[in-house]
Design a protein around this motif. Sequence first.
Motif, PDB file in Angstrom:
ATOM      1  N   ILE A 161       0.845  -1.199   0.000  1.00 25.91           N
ATOM      2  CA  ILE A 161       0.000   0.000   0.000  1.00 25.91           C
ATOM      3  C   ILE A 161       0.877   1.244   0.000  1.00 25.91           C
ATOM      4  O   ILE A 161       0.623   2.201  -0.730  1.00 25.91           O
ATOM      5  N   ALA A 162       1.922   1.243   0.827  1.00 21.33           N
ATOM      6  CA  ALA A 162       2.819   2.398   0.893  1.00 21.33           C
ATOM      7  C   ALA A 162       3.527   2.611  -0.440  1.00 21.33           C
ATOM      8  O   ALA A 162       3.667   3.749  -0.892  1.00 21.33           O
ATOM      9  N   ALA A 163       3.952   1.535  -1.073  1.00 21.47           N
ATOM     10  CA  ALA A 163       4.618   1.656  -2.376  1.00 21.47           C
ATOM     11  C   ALA A 163       3.659   2.263  -3.389  1.00 21.47           C
ATOM     12  O   ALA A 163       4.046   3.117  -4.198  1.00 21.47           O
ATOM     13  N   PHE A 164       2.406   1.841  -3.341  1.00 25.94           N
ATOM     14  CA  PHE A 164       1.392   2.376  -4.243  1.00 25.94           C
ATOM     15  C   PHE A 164       1.132   3.852  -3.949  1.00 25.94           C
ATOM     16  O   PHE A 164       1.100   4.684  -4.849  1.00 25.94           O
ATOM     17  N   ALA A 165       0.965   4.185  -2.669  1.00 28.10           N
ATOM     18  CA  ALA A 165       0.591   5.549  -2.291  1.00 28.10           C
ATOM     19  C   ALA A 165       1.754   6.527  -2.367  1.00 28.10           C
ATOM     20  O   ALA A 165       1.573   7.679  -2.772  1.00 28.10           O
ATOM     21  N   GLY A 216      -0.394  16.307   6.250  1.00 29.77           N
ATOM     22  CA  GLY A 216       0.539  16.069   5.139  1.00 29.77           C
ATOM     23  C   GLY A 216       0.505  14.600   4.771  1.00 29.77           C
ATOM     24  O   GLY A 216       0.984  13.764   5.516  1.00 29.77           O
ATOM     25  N   ILE A 217      -0.068  14.294   3.637  1.00 31.65           N
ATOM     26  CA  ILE A 217      -0.367  12.904   3.271  1.00 31.65           C
ATOM     27  C   ILE A 217       0.867  12.008   3.275  1.00 31.65           C
ATOM     28  O   ILE A 217       0.826  10.916   3.831  1.00 31.65           O
ATOM     29  N   ASP A 218       1.961  12.436   2.693  1.00 36.25           N
ATOM     30  CA  ASP A 218       3.140  11.568   2.662  1.00 36.25           C
ATOM     31  C   ASP A 218       3.621  11.251   4.069  1.00 36.25           C
ATOM     32  O   ASP A 218       3.865  10.104   4.410  1.00 36.25           O
ATOM     33  N   THR A 219       3.755  12.270   4.888  1.00 32.90           N
ATOM     34  CA  THR A 219       4.275  12.084   6.237  1.00 32.90           C
ATOM     35  C   THR A 219       3.329  11.253   7.088  1.00 32.90           C
ATOM     36  O   THR A 219       3.749  10.294   7.735  1.00 32.90           O
ATOM     37  N   ILE A 220       2.065  11.596   7.108  1.00 34.61           N
ATOM     38  CA  ILE A 220       1.124  10.884   7.980  1.00 34.61           C
ATOM     39  C   ILE A 220       0.888   9.466   7.472  1.00 34.61           C
ATOM     40  O   ILE A 220       0.726   8.545   8.257  1.00 34.61           O
ATOM     41  N   PHE A 221       0.914   9.279   6.167  1.00 32.76           N
ATOM     42  CA  PHE A 221       0.706   7.932   5.635  1.00 32.76           C
ATOM     43  C   PHE A 221       1.881   7.032   6.003  1.00 32.76           C
ATOM     44  O   PHE A 221       1.698   5.898   6.433  1.00 32.76           O
ATOM     45  N   TYR A 222       3.075   7.545   5.850  1.00 29.69           N
ATOM     46  CA  TYR A 222       4.292   6.826   6.237  1.00 29.69           C
ATOM     47  C   TYR A 222       4.254   6.503   7.733  1.00 29.69           C
ATOM     48  O   TYR A 222       4.507   5.370   8.145  1.00 29.69           O
ATOM     49  N   LEU A 223       3.902   7.490   8.539  1.00 34.47           N
ATOM     50  CA  LEU A 223       3.812   7.300   9.985  1.00 34.47           C
ATOM     51  C   LEU A 223       2.731   6.271  10.320  1.00 34.47           C
ATOM     52  O   LEU A 223       2.950   5.369  11.126  1.00 34.47           O
ATOM     53  N   GLY A 245      -7.950  -1.418  10.417  1.00 29.90           N
ATOM     54  CA  GLY A 245      -7.367  -0.098  10.632  1.00 29.90           C
ATOM     55  C   GLY A 245      -6.583   0.372   9.420  1.00 29.90           C
ATOM     56  O   GLY A 245      -6.692   1.534   9.005  1.00 29.90           O
ATOM     57  N   MET A 246      -5.785  -0.526   8.834  1.00 30.63           N
ATOM     58  CA  MET A 246      -5.026  -0.167   7.631  1.00 30.63           C
ATOM     59  C   MET A 246      -5.961   0.196   6.492  1.00 30.63           C
ATOM     60  O   MET A 246      -5.712   1.169   5.764  1.00 30.63           O
ATOM     61  N   LYS A 247      -7.027  -0.572   6.329  1.00 29.02           N
ATOM     62  CA  LYS A 247      -8.005  -0.267   5.272  1.00 29.02           C
ATOM     63  C   LYS A 247      -8.608   1.114   5.481  1.00 29.02           C
ATOM     64  O   LYS A 247      -8.655   1.936   4.567  1.00 29.02           O
ATOM     65  N   ASP A 248      -9.105   1.343   6.702  1.00 26.97           N
ATOM     66  CA  ASP A 248      -9.769   2.609   7.006  1.00 26.97           C
ATOM     67  C   ASP A 248      -8.799   3.786   6.915  1.00 26.97           C
ATOM     68  O   ASP A 248      -9.158   4.857   6.439  1.00 26.97           O
ATOM     69  N   PHE A 249      -7.581   3.556   7.373  1.00 22.43           N
ATOM     70  CA  PHE A 249      -6.571   4.614   7.339  1.00 22.43           C
ATOM     71  C   PHE A 249      -6.239   4.987   5.892  1.00 22.43           C
ATOM     72  O   PHE A 249      -6.184   6.160   5.545  1.00 22.43           O
ATOM     73  N   ALA A 250      -6.018   3.980   5.058  1.00 26.64           N
ATOM     74  CA  ALA A 250      -5.725   4.248   3.646  1.00 26.64           C
ATOM     75  C   ALA A 250      -6.876   5.031   3.012  1.00 26.64           C
ATOM     76  O   ALA A 250      -6.651   6.029   2.321  1.00 26.64           O
ATOM     77  N   LYS A 251      -8.090   4.597   3.267  1.00 26.85           N
ATOM     78  CA  LYS A 251      -9.258   5.279   2.698  1.00 26.85           C
ATOM     79  C   LYS A 251      -9.354   6.715   3.200  1.00 26.85           C
ATOM     80  O   LYS A 251      -9.607   7.636   2.428  1.00 26.85           O
TER      81      LYS A 251
END
Length: 130
Positions: free
Chosen positions: A19-23, A73-80, A109-115
């Motif tokens: 997911i991280a690689a995709f995002a 900040g999407i990159d930072t928070i998504f990585y975190l 949680g990962m699903k909901d967080f990604a969404k």
Amino acid sequence: MAYENDYLMRMIKQIARAIAAFALGKDLPPYELPDEKDAYTHADHLYEQLIQMVNGGKINEAEDILFEHIDSGIDTIFYLGMNFYLYVNEFSNDELEENGYSREEIIEGMKDFAKACHVEVSDSFFDLIE
């Protein structure tokens, strides 16, 4: 049962990294805090707070705080966030249960967080581990 647990833990790691690689368009390295606290960014302080809460048995509360910071900040928070779920994934099933959490909640949680971060991941992507 131990084999199933190991398999599920490995699959969660692979899904988080995919997911991280995709995002983010890159691999998901582990979140590392700077050695010096005065070098901490806002995200570093948040990650430290979340990890302390998780270690103190407040996984659900930490997850709630993570979701409150989605617009940071999407990159930072998504990585975190993905690293948050990978950290929680390292707990044994017994430790998760003692803290009112489960491996299935990590997946959800990962699903909901990604969404919530506007990273659209097909539900079928998670079928491998459910």
